[in-house]
Design a protein around this motif. Structure first.
Motif, mmCIF file in Angstrom:
data_model
loop_
_atom_site.group_PDB
_atom_site.id
_atom_site.type_symbol
_atom_site.label_atom_id
_atom_site.label_comp_id
_atom_site.label_asym_id
_atom_site.label_seq_id
_atom_site.Cartn_x
_atom_site.Cartn_y
_atom_site.Cartn_z
ATOM 1 N N LEU A 311 100.248 7.902 1.028
ATOM 2 C CA LEU A 311 101.693 8.136 1.042
ATOM 3 C C LEU A 311 102.125 9.149 1.917
ATOM 4 N N ILE A 312 101.223 9.991 2.509
ATOM 5 C CA ILE A 312 101.496 10.565 3.753
ATOM 6 C C ILE A 312 101.362 9.969 4.755
ATOM 7 N N VAL A 313 100.537 8.852 5.042
ATOM 8 C CA VAL A 313 100.779 8.081 6.171
ATOM 9 C C VAL A 313 101.928 7.156 5.924
ATOM 10 N N ASN A 355 98.745 -1.045 3.951
ATOM 11 C CA ASN A 355 98.611 0.437 4.012
ATOM 12 C C ASN A 355 99.627 1.055 3.076
ATOM 13 N N VAL A 356 100.801 0.353 2.977
ATOM 14 C CA VAL A 356 101.768 0.736 2.390
ATOM 15 C C VAL A 356 102.014 0.016 0.730
ATOM 16 N N LEU A 357 102.226 -1.346 0.587
ATOM 17 C CA LEU A 357 102.516 -1.960 -0.228
ATOM 18 C C LEU A 357 101.547 -2.153 -1.157
ATOM 19 N N VAL A 358 100.177 -2.369 -0.795
ATOM 20 C CA VAL A 358 99.043 -2.624 -1.607
ATOM 21 C C VAL A 358 98.679 -1.368 -2.318
ATOM 22 N N THR A 359 98.848 -0.274 -1.451
ATOM 23 C CA THR A 359 98.371 1.168 -1.846
ATOM 24 C C THR A 359 98.973 1.501 -2.974
ATOM 25 N N GLN A 360 100.501 1.079 -3.134
ATOM 26 C CA GLN A 360 101.059 1.362 -4.215
ATOM 27 C C GLN A 360 100.625 1.122 -5.813
ATOM 28 N N LEU A 361 99.731 -0.147 -5.706
ATOM 29 C CA LEU A 361 99.185 -0.399 -6.907
ATOM 30 C C LEU A 361 98.213 0.696 -7.654
ATOM 31 N N LEU A 362 97.923 1.718 -6.707
ATOM 32 C CA LEU A 362 97.262 2.892 -7.406
ATOM 33 C C LEU A 362 97.941 3.893 -8.141
ATOM 34 N N TRP A 363 99.199 3.587 -8.274
ATOM 35 C CA TRP A 363 100.115 4.284 -9.175
ATOM 36 C C TRP A 363 99.698 3.925 -10.467
ATOM 37 N N PHE A 364 99.239 2.858 -10.988
ATOM 38 C CA PHE A 364 99.015 2.103 -12.122
ATOM 39 C C PHE A 364 97.506 2.612 -12.783
ATOM 40 N N PRO A 365 97.584 3.144 -13.873
ATOM 41 C CA PRO A 365 96.482 3.571 -14.421
ATOM 42 C C PRO A 365 95.322 2.158 -14.646
ATOM 43 N N LYS A 366 95.817 1.153 -14.921
ATOM 44 C CA LYS A 366 95.278 -0.105 -14.809
ATOM 45 C C LYS A 366 94.418 -0.368 -13.889
ATOM 46 N N VAL A 367 95.180 -0.426 -12.754
ATOM 47 C CA VAL A 367 94.425 -0.617 -11.653
ATOM 48 C C VAL A 367 93.242 0.214 -11.135
ATOM 49 N N ARG A 368 93.545 1.580 -11.352
ATOM 50 C CA ARG A 368 92.452 2.703 -11.149
ATOM 51 C C ARG A 368 91.378 2.617 -12.059
ATOM 52 N N ARG A 369 91.674 2.018 -13.285
ATOM 53 C CA ARG A 369 90.264 1.807 -14.052
ATOM 54 C C ARG A 369 89.692 0.624 -13.725
ATOM 55 N N SER A 370 90.365 -0.349 -13.053
ATOM 56 C CA SER A 370 89.543 -1.613 -12.795
ATOM 57 C C SER A 370 88.852 -1.606 -11.458
ATOM 58 N N MET A 379 89.470 -2.613 0.217
ATOM 59 C CA MET A 379 89.444 -3.535 1.417
ATOM 60 C C MET A 379 90.449 -3.763 2.040
ATOM 61 N N PHE A 380 91.630 -3.771 1.102
ATOM 62 C CA PHE A 380 92.991 -3.997 2.071
ATOM 63 C C PHE A 380 93.260 -2.628 2.922
ATOM 64 N N ILE A 381 92.810 -1.463 2.569
ATOM 65 C CA ILE A 381 92.955 -0.414 3.031
ATOM 66 C C ILE A 381 91.967 -0.270 4.648
ATOM 67 N N ASN A 382 90.865 -0.670 4.179
ATOM 68 C CA ASN A 382 89.770 -0.723 5.739
ATOM 69 C C ASN A 382 90.503 -1.585 6.576
ATOM 70 N N VAL A 383 91.101 -2.817 6.201
ATOM 71 C CA VAL A 383 91.842 -3.742 7.108
ATOM 72 C C VAL A 383 92.829 -3.117 7.825
ATOM 73 N N GLY A 384 93.818 -2.460 6.867
ATOM 74 C CA GLY A 384 95.139 -2.121 7.371
ATOM 75 C C GLY A 384 95.065 -0.668 8.247
ATOM 76 N N MET A 385 93.960 0.195 8.124
ATOM 77 C CA MET A 385 93.731 1.355 9.074
ATOM 78 C C MET A 385 93.231 0.730 10.552
ATOM 79 N N TRP A 386 92.641 -0.500 10.164
ATOM 80 C CA TRP A 386 92.283 -1.127 11.495
ATOM 81 C C TRP A 386 93.444 -1.506 12.373
ATOM 82 N N LEU A 387 94.182 -2.119 11.801
ATOM 83 C CA LEU A 387 95.652 -2.772 12.137
ATOM 84 C C LEU A 387 96.393 -1.761 12.636
#
Lengths: 458, 398
Positions: A311-313, A355-370, A379-387
């Motif tokens: 979110l800071i990014v 970096n922005v859209l996919v990361t928002q999935l982490l708001w959901f406890p379901k994603v954090r538990r999976s 993996m999306f973030i790894n790619v996103g930060m290179w981009l």
């Protein structure tokens, strides 16, 4: 957990370590990863990483023999993959230092299960990062010219250049990270020395343990040294990536000259670093059966840190867009329009997606538990930060003030070979580390055991 | 809210009687200074408005900072914040009062902001470019939005916290966490844009994308400094004497240390980047602040807001000693006020005297009134959230 340290859900705190473990079982479990016979899967896995490492050596050899012309660098884009990869790798390293130093000072006990391999990751990432600016020099064998040393050529570094600050920032960082990691390893090396049966392993770990006997005097000195090193490493988390951001921000190129760069780069580095820790931790705990030590709670906490730094990014992106317009500077405005609608727009949209859209999935406890969900987001973030670094480096340079000097940039085969090869270097080092050293700190896990059982009694 | 019966548990943590005395004095002092300020406003409206802007930004920074910290604490936990939660909440509930105190700024907008003067805008191409953002109706609309967002989150959190006291509903804890996570995102954005509107646009040509973070970090430092001073006073008597322990002060001291460090980091980064870029539209802001007395005032700010607290707060012994810690916190508050003054006034009038008597009068006026409102809110509830699931942990070996 009396104070400060966050227990996330109060009603039923998920344990840091699965119940039923004793001091002995912890030691057995973690030490056995190193001391047992090499598991079968290790050879093909390490072999694949090693092949990539050979690709790296080959690509570097080609670079040295034929010169930087084999890369896609040219005017106007004279900073290409080398700088992108440098910033990417050094950012990845930051999570290790944050986990080992800052979370230690903040008394976050959950760090104990992940700090060792996160620190190793830092070291290997810094090793990868450090190679790129050196290779980028064109004549890497003269890299010592970067240091201020007495010489007969009247050669002295330009101390106003952040590129020189980088030399000091990164080398200090590598050194402190190495010391921190090694000091933390010493008690565990002694454990391995005492447990290994082969004479060679005993000697090897014995020499590395530097005569550690676990006396209270040893522990006393150890604790002091560890906290001091943590204090030293903490400012480095901020300073290294701030200096990296100065490489861009002190110039006056549109899109680089922004005062928000230092904190925004630091947040991005921690974001990328935690994504890499998650990327590595999930397969590691699966193949070595470490679910008892790297629990769902660890993954959840890391997900929250990823979300916060992400979110800071995103805040940084918002500020970039707003100030490009608000500044009233036509070059800044063009830079933003060119990023969004110009020839590199696909990369820009992919960056926002990762970096922005996919990361928002982490708001959901379901994603954090999976576990799978977390790994995919990481993996999306790894790619996103290179981009992100690609966008910053390339879009600002390829069309700056003078349209007659505009140009396009793309990586050549050898650019990609060095990037992918550096991942091979990183993974090879990581595999060797896992095989030869305890990837989870045995003695630190032991220290959080009795406290837990006390908590259960009361 | 009508008076309700306090349970025995709540009664145990009722605010001590001396708060009434302090509240009365603050109110008296505030009213007296306000009357003086009104006289000053009639004599010299220009000086009044600039003093008012700086005073307002200083005092709103404390409740806003405490509001942000309370959301952070809901998310991360920690005994340090649990024992101070009622201070956070009382400060958050003063935000409606600060929204009222914002009104005089609207009255003085033409005196403060050049972009609000049509005759200036007509002559400047740059201001015309910025007009879609820097115009009076939108400025007002955004201020409404900022206060609306802050009030929504602050009052809702405060309300749920009271419900937790009464009902002991375990779901409230989780609900407050979720609200805080959303609230913190909203807070970062609104506070940043508020800083652009209220402070940065005093010099409408100048801009810095770090400005919002600089403003928020300044809030954090001021809020912790204020918290230290107040927790020290509250912990002097029952009931808080049994609640706040030296280790809590140790934590507050570390937080203050972290925030003054962050403040120095962002201040220096902004300066370094602008200095090395040396672009006319950016560097002018610093060039103005290097002239005459402003340079020296800047050094005083740096000393009070960084050098002094940094070196003193490194000592663990000092951090655990509330009286000495409060002595370090006070200069940080002065430094914060001077920092805002240093950022605001040279944009308005370069050769102004460094300090005007109105600067102090207005600061005391807003401060006295605000403090009275804060204490009034503080008294209305038990000083400890009695049904928070972590309370026993936080009180253990206090």
């Amino acid at each position: 957990m009396a104070d400060g340290s966050a227990s996330v859900t109060p009603a039923a705190p998920t344990p840091l370590i699965a119940p039923g473990h004793t001091t002995a079982s912890v030691t057995d479990k973690i030490a056995s990863v190193v001391l047992q016979r090499t598991p079968r899967w290790f050879y093909p896995a390490f072999g694949a990483a090693f092949l990539l490492l050979m690709l790296f050596l080959y690509a570097v050899t080609v670079l040295l023999v034929r010169g930087t012309g084999v890369w896609g660098l040219n005017v106007p884009v004279a900073w290409g993959f080398a700088i992108i990869n440098f910033v990417w790798w050094i950012g990845i390293g930051h999570a290790g230092t944050l986990i080992s130093a800052i979370l230690l000072l903040l008394r976050q006990e959950w760090r104990t299960s992940i700090n060792r391999f996160a620190e190793a990751m830092t070291l290997f990432a810094v090793a990868c990062a450090g190679l790129f600016p050196i290779l980028h020099l064109g004549r890497p064998w003269l890299m010592y010219w970067l240091f201020p040393y007495p010489n007969t050529m009247s050669l002295w570094p330009q101390f106003r250049s952040p590129l020189v600050w980088d030399v000091f920032a990164v080398s200090t960082y590598a050194l402190v990270s190495l010391m921190f990691w090694y000091v933390g390893l010493i008690p565990d090396l002694a454990t391995l020395r005492d447990r290994s049966r082969h004479w060679f392993a005993r000697t090897f770990y014995g020499v590395m343990a530097m005569g550690w006997r676990g006396s209270s005097a040893h522990w006393h000195n150890y604790e002091k040294a560890y906290i001091l090193l943590a204090g030293l490493a903490t400012p480095l988390v901020i300073s290294v990536h701030s200096v990296v951001s100065f490489d861009f921000a002190v110039g006056v190129i549109p899109g680089w000259h922004a005062t928000i760069f230092p904190p925004y780069f630091v947040a991005g580095a921690i974001f990328a670093g935690f994504a890499m820790v998650v990327t590595l931790a999930i397969p590691l705990r699966a193949v070595f059966g470490l679910h008892d030590f790297i629990t769902a709670r660890h993954l959840r906490n890391m997900a929250k840190i990823m979300l916060a730094t992400g979110l800071i990014v995103a805040y940084g992106y918002v500020m970039e867009l707003f100030f490009a317009w608000y500044s009233g500077n036509p070059f800044e405005q063009f830079m933003v329009i060119n990023r969004i609608t110009g020839p590199y727009r696909t990369a820009w949209f992919a960056l926002i997606l990762c970096n922005v859209l996919v990361t928002q999935l982490l708001w959901f406890p379901k994603v954090r538990r999976s576990v799978i969900g977390m790994w995919i987001v990481a993996m999306f973030i790894n790619v996103g930060m290179w981009l992100e670094r690609f966008i910053i480096v390339v879009t600002s340079l390829h069309r700056d003030f003078l349209p007659s000097s505009w140009g396009m940039y793309s990586g050549t085969f050898w650019d990609w070979a060095v990037l992918i090869g550096s991942i091979g270097l990183f993974l090879s080092l990581m595999f060797l580390f896992i095989r030869f050293l305890p990837m989870i700190s045995i003695f630190e896990i032991r220290t959080i055991l009795p406290k837990r059982s006390r908590g259960e009694v009361s | 809210m009508t008076e309700r019966r306090w349970s025995a548990e709540e009664e145990r943590y009722r605010a001590p009687a001396w708060l009434d005395r302090v509240q009365r004095r603050a109110l008296l002092l505030g009213v007296f200074a306000a009357l003086l300020s009104v006289v000053g406003a009639l004599l010299s409206p220009e000086h009044f408005f600039r003093a008012y802007l700086v005073g307002f930004l200083f005092w709103i920074g404390i409740p806003l900072g405490l509001f942000g910290i309370s959301m952070l604490q809901h998310m991360t936990g920690g005994g340090w914040g649990l024992v101070a939660r009622r201070v956070f909440e009382a400060a958050s509930r003063t935000l409606p009062f600060l929204a009222l105190l914002f009104l005089p700024l609207l009255w003085g907008r033409r005196s403060l902001y050049v972009w609000a003067r049509p005759e200036v805008v007509a002559e400047s191409e740059l201001l015309q470019h910025k007009q879609p953002y820097l115009n009076e109706p939108f400025f007002l609309g955004r201020a409404l939005l900022y206060f609306g967002v802050w009030l929504l989150f602050a009052l809702l959190l405060s309300r749920w916290s009271l419900q937790q006291d009464r009902s002991n509903d375990p779901h409230l804890h989780r609900r407050m966490q979720i609200l805080s996570s959303l609230g913190l995102v909203a807070y970062m954005l609104t506070a940043s844009f508020a800083s652009f509107d209220w402070l940065m646009s005093l010099d409408p040509a100048w801009f810095s994308s770090l400005f919002g973070i600089h403003f928020v970090v300044g809030h954090g430092a001021a809020a912790f400094a204020f918290l230290i001073v107040w927790m020290r006073r509250l912990s002097g008597t029952e009931p808080m004497a049994d609640v706040v322990a030296p280790r809590h002060f140790d934590d507050y001291g570390k937080f203050l240390l972290a925030f003054v460090l962050l403040w120095a980091y962002v201040s220096f980064s902004q300066f370094l980047i602008i200095w090395s870029g040396n672009l006319p539209e950016e560097i002018t802001w610093y060039v103005h602040r290097q002239e005459g007395g402003w340079w020296w005032l800047g050094i005083v700010v740096f000393a009070l807001h960084f050098v002094l607290p940094f070196f003193l707060l490194l000592s663990p012994a000092l951090r655990r000693e509330p009286a000495r810690l409060a002595l370090v916190a006070l200069p940080v508050l002065v430094g914060r006020w001077l920092d805002l003054h240093w950022q605001a006034v040279p944009s308005l009038e370069l050769h102004a005297p460094l300090l005007h008597w109105l600067d102090i009068a207005v600061l005391v006026a807003i401060g006295g009134l605000w403090l009275a409102a804060f204490l009034w809110q503080l008294k209305r509830r038990a000083l400890v959230p009695i049904h928070d699931p972590h309370l026993q942990e936080a009180l253990a070996d206090a």
